[in-house]
Design a protein around this motif. Structure first.
Motif, PDB file in Angstrom:
ATOM      1  N   ALA A 161      -6.446  -8.065   3.945  1.00 41.44           N
ATOM      2  CA  ALA A 161      -6.987  -7.289   2.752  1.00 41.44           C
ATOM      3  C   ALA A 161      -8.242  -7.834   2.159  1.00 41.44           C
ATOM      4  CB  ALA A 161      -5.794  -7.422   1.633  1.00 41.44           C
ATOM      5  N   ALA A 206       1.703  -2.268  -7.899  1.00 39.73           N
ATOM      6  CA  ALA A 206       1.402  -1.061  -7.236  1.00 39.73           C
ATOM      7  C   ALA A 206       1.965   0.039  -8.151  1.00 39.73           C
ATOM      8  CB  ALA A 206       2.128  -0.856  -5.737  1.00 39.73           C
ATOM      9  N   LEU A 243      -8.020   4.015   1.374  1.00 35.94           N
ATOM     10  CA  LEU A 243      -8.808   3.041   2.106  1.00 35.94           C
ATOM     11  C   LEU A 243      -9.883   3.385   3.163  1.00 35.94           C
ATOM     12  CD1 LEU A 243      -5.813   0.397   2.994  1.00 35.94           C
ATOM     13  CD2 LEU A 243      -7.283   0.770   1.060  1.00 35.94           C
ATOM     14  N   TYR A 255      -3.889   5.138   4.256  1.00 36.36           N
ATOM     15  CA  TYR A 255      -3.137   4.303   3.363  1.00 36.36           C
ATOM     16  C   TYR A 255      -3.872   4.483   1.954  1.00 36.36           C
ATOM     17  CZ  TYR A 255      -0.997   2.081   7.174  1.00 36.36           C
ATOM     18  OH  TYR A 255      -0.098   2.142   8.216  1.00 36.36           O
ATOM     19  N   TYR A 256      -3.114   4.026   0.795  1.00 37.48           N
ATOM     20  CA  TYR A 256      -3.832   4.148  -0.536  1.00 37.48           C
ATOM     21  C   TYR A 256      -3.611   2.777  -1.380  1.00 37.48           C
ATOM     22  CZ  TYR A 256      -4.261   9.245   0.911  1.00 37.48           C
ATOM     23  OH  TYR A 256      -4.826  10.090   1.454  1.00 37.48           O
ATOM     24  N   GLY A 257      -4.523   2.181  -1.533  1.00 44.29           N
ATOM     25  CA  GLY A 257      -4.637   0.937  -2.384  1.00 44.29           C
ATOM     26  C   GLY A 257      -4.111  -0.107  -1.687  1.00 44.29           C
ATOM     27  N   LEU A 258      -4.470  -1.656  -2.144  1.00 46.06           N
ATOM     28  CA  LEU A 258      -4.104  -2.528  -1.804  1.00 46.06           C
ATOM     29  C   LEU A 258      -3.526  -3.375  -3.077  1.00 46.06           C
ATOM     30  CD1 LEU A 258      -6.773  -3.542   0.954  1.00 46.06           C
ATOM     31  CD2 LEU A 258      -4.451  -2.831   1.320  1.00 46.06           C
ATOM     32  N   VAL A 260       0.134  -2.586   7.067  1.00 46.88           N
ATOM     33  CA  VAL A 260      -0.865  -1.476   7.147  1.00 46.88           C
ATOM     34  C   VAL A 260      -1.516  -1.771   8.575  1.00 46.88           C
ATOM     35  CG1 VAL A 260      -3.349  -1.102   6.279  1.00 46.88           C
ATOM     36  CG2 VAL A 260      -1.618  -1.989   4.850  1.00 46.88           C
ATOM     37  N   SER A 269       0.921  -1.294  -0.015  1.00 44.28           N
ATOM     38  CA  SER A 269      -0.097  -0.054  -0.025  1.00 44.28           C
ATOM     39  C   SER A 269       0.944   1.290   0.003  1.00 44.28           C
ATOM     40  CB  SER A 269      -1.021  -0.014   1.237  1.00 44.28           C
ATOM     41  OG  SER A 269      -1.848   1.086   1.055  1.00 44.28           O
ATOM     42  N   TYR A 270       0.271   2.438  -0.198  1.00 44.25           N
ATOM     43  CA  TYR A 270       1.036   3.757  -0.132  1.00 44.25           C
ATOM     44  C   TYR A 270       0.495   4.471   0.958  1.00 44.25           C
ATOM     45  CZ  TYR A 270       2.972   2.960  -4.983  1.00 44.25           C
ATOM     46  OH  TYR A 270       3.519   2.344  -6.061  1.00 44.25           O
ATOM     47  N   THR A 271       1.508   5.241   1.410  1.00 45.21           N
ATOM     48  CA  THR A 271       1.150   6.643   2.375  1.00 45.21           C
ATOM     49  C   THR A 271       1.518   7.853   1.700  1.00 45.21           C
ATOM     50  OG1 THR A 271       3.236   6.280   3.540  1.00 45.21           O
ATOM     51  CG2 THR A 271       1.262   5.055   4.330  1.00 45.21           C
TER      52      THR A 271
END
Length: 475
Positions: free
Chosen positions: A452, A329, A390, A319-322, A311, A292-294
């Motif tokens: 997830a 990613a 998220l 957080y952004y995306g899984l 996470v 994931s991204y921060t």
């Protein structure tokens, strides 16, 4: 004289029952008419002693009382006559799987095999009149100005069905009606290892089904809102993939578990896929720690992306995306960058010195050189990443989600906290005995706090508008 399919016997049948579950409830009335070449050649009706009490709401609904069936014959007493009237004919009913499942169950209690081609007049109406949304019997009577017999009595509903059937042929022509009936009656091609009537056993309700292959190897676990329809789709000749055909033809045995609703089916499917690891389920091979991204500000205050694998469920909205892998990613961020002209360096896509390659192409407004206003860039970054953000757990603590299937009477209460399924109970008493705090603490102390797949299931279900379920905050 009708030709082809319509010249064979069609038995229009309706049942009244003590309830909605064929394995538990019983038939209390049967009405049928046999039609050949459009003419009624036989008709028969009988009350049936169900050997159990008729509930008050069924008495009110049908007008059939316990006293009326007290001296009626048992199903066993009329089973031979009844079966003889069905043999070799198409079994026609409104919501036919309901009536057919009850007939199958009654014969099964007597250890008598029974199978027939089944035509549902609900499906027939949907195919012939797709411009309409409602296809219950009351809607058909009103729409086509059909004569209405006594509603919710067996022979009255048979007469209404038959009137619709004749009206459709008269209005649309026998060729079209015959073509549609032929498509409805077409049975899927079952593997030779499965019994011919295996589909007849499947319920039309929420649940999870399991396919087993040679040596009882578990091939596949699937979730269904209608187990019968979903399983049947696996064996249709027009299956969309070669892999699907190979799997369906490898099935040797089918099991299923009914649930009270869709959430119960989703949770059971997820749990069984993860624990039983079926051969053909992709989710059984899903990664335990997704990427994931921060968003983090650099020394100049510009938001940059940081790829992480740990996470924290207590602050999911950070957080952004899984994603299953670093590569997936990065590909997702490349797509976002292409649509928003952000800075490739701040996105982690360009690790070279100097301005990013997007800037050289005129597709970066200069954040990598501190040329773009930092507030404006950060706002653009947040807007671009919003679709991947998220969802934070929207409740103060754990919740209980109540599901009830009015048709089967099945109930379930699912305990959920921070997008994690803590457990399922069957009634309010079990809910009172369920120690939510202990389960929450257990989850919080576990080494893997975030799942997830469970998150996706919960978000998709709980946050989708127009779903009907009851939520109770329990701690």
């Amino acid at each position: 004289m009708m030709a082809g399919l319509l010249s064979q016997p069609f038995v229009f049948i309706d049942l009244e029952t003590t309830g909605g579950s064929a394995p538990v409830d019983r038939i209390i009335e049967i009405g049928l008419k046999t039609v050949v070449d459009g003419d009624v050649v036989d008709e028969w009706e009988s009350l049936v002693n169900p050997e159990k009490t008729i509930p008050p709401f069924i008495e009110d609904y049908t007008g059939i009382s316990n006293s009326m069936v007290q001296d009626a014959p048992l199903f066993a007493d009329i089973s031979e006559v009844f079966k003889s009237k069905l043999e070799g004919a198409v079994f026609v009913a409104h919501n036919a799987r309901f009536d057919y499942s009850f007939v199958k169950s009654e014969f099964r209690r007597l250890s008598v095999p029974f199978s027939a081609k089944v035509l549902c007049t609900v499906k027939l109406s949907r195919q012939l009149y797709p411009q309409y949304t409602k296809h219950n019997m009351d809607a058909l009577i009103a729409r086509h100005n059909l004569p209405a017999g006594p509603r919710h009595r067996a022979m009255g509903d048979v007469d209404s069905m038959l009137a619709f059937f004749r009206h459709s042929i008269e209005e649309l022509g026998s060729d079209l009606v015959e073509d549609v009936i032929g498509k409805i009656l077409k049975r899927p091609s079952l593997p030779s290892y499965l019994p011919a009537d295996v589909l007849d056993e499947l319920p039309q309700t929420y649940g999870v089904y399991r396919f087993y292959g040679e040596n009882d190897v578990l091939l596949y676990v699937g979730k269904a809102n209608n187990i019968y329809q979903r399983v049947m789709s696996h064996f249709m000749s027009d299956h969309s993939t070669a892999k699907g055909v190979v799997m369906s033809q490898s099935v040797r045995r089918i099991e299923w578990t009914e649930t009270a609703g869709e959430l119960g089916a989703l949770l059971l499917e997820l749990q069984q896929i993860k624990t039983l690891k079926p051969l053909h389920n992709k989710r059984s091979r899903s990664v335990s720690s997704p990427f994931s991204y921060t968003l983090e500000a650099d020394k100049y205050g510009y938001f940059s992306l940081k790829l992480v694998q740990d996470v924290d469920p207590s602050c999911l909205d950070q957080y952004y995306g899984l994603f299953k892998s670093h590569k997936i990613a990065e590909k997702a961020i490349q797509g976002i960058n292409g649509a928003n002209e952000l800075c490739a360096k701040l996105l982690g896509l360009d690790r070279g010195k100097g301005p990013c390659f997007q800037y050289k192409l005129g597709r970066c407004k200069g954040a990598c050189l501190a040329e773009e206003d930092v507030t404006r860039y950060n706002l653009r970054m947040q807007i671009a990443m919003h679709s991947l953000q998220l969802k934070k757990w929207p409740y103060a603590g754990a919740i209980a989600v109540k599901e009830r299937n009015d048709f089967s009477g099945k109930e379930a209460i699912h305990l959920i906290y921070a997008w994690v399924h803590l457990g399922t109970v069957n009634n309010d008493q079990e809910l009172d005995e369920f120690n939510v705090s202990d389960h929450v603490q257990l989850r919080q102390s576990a080494s893997r706090l975030f799942d997830a797949d469970a998150y996706r299931v919960m978000v998709r279900f709980l946050l989708t508008p127009k779903r009907h379920f009851e939520v109770i905050e329990v701690g």
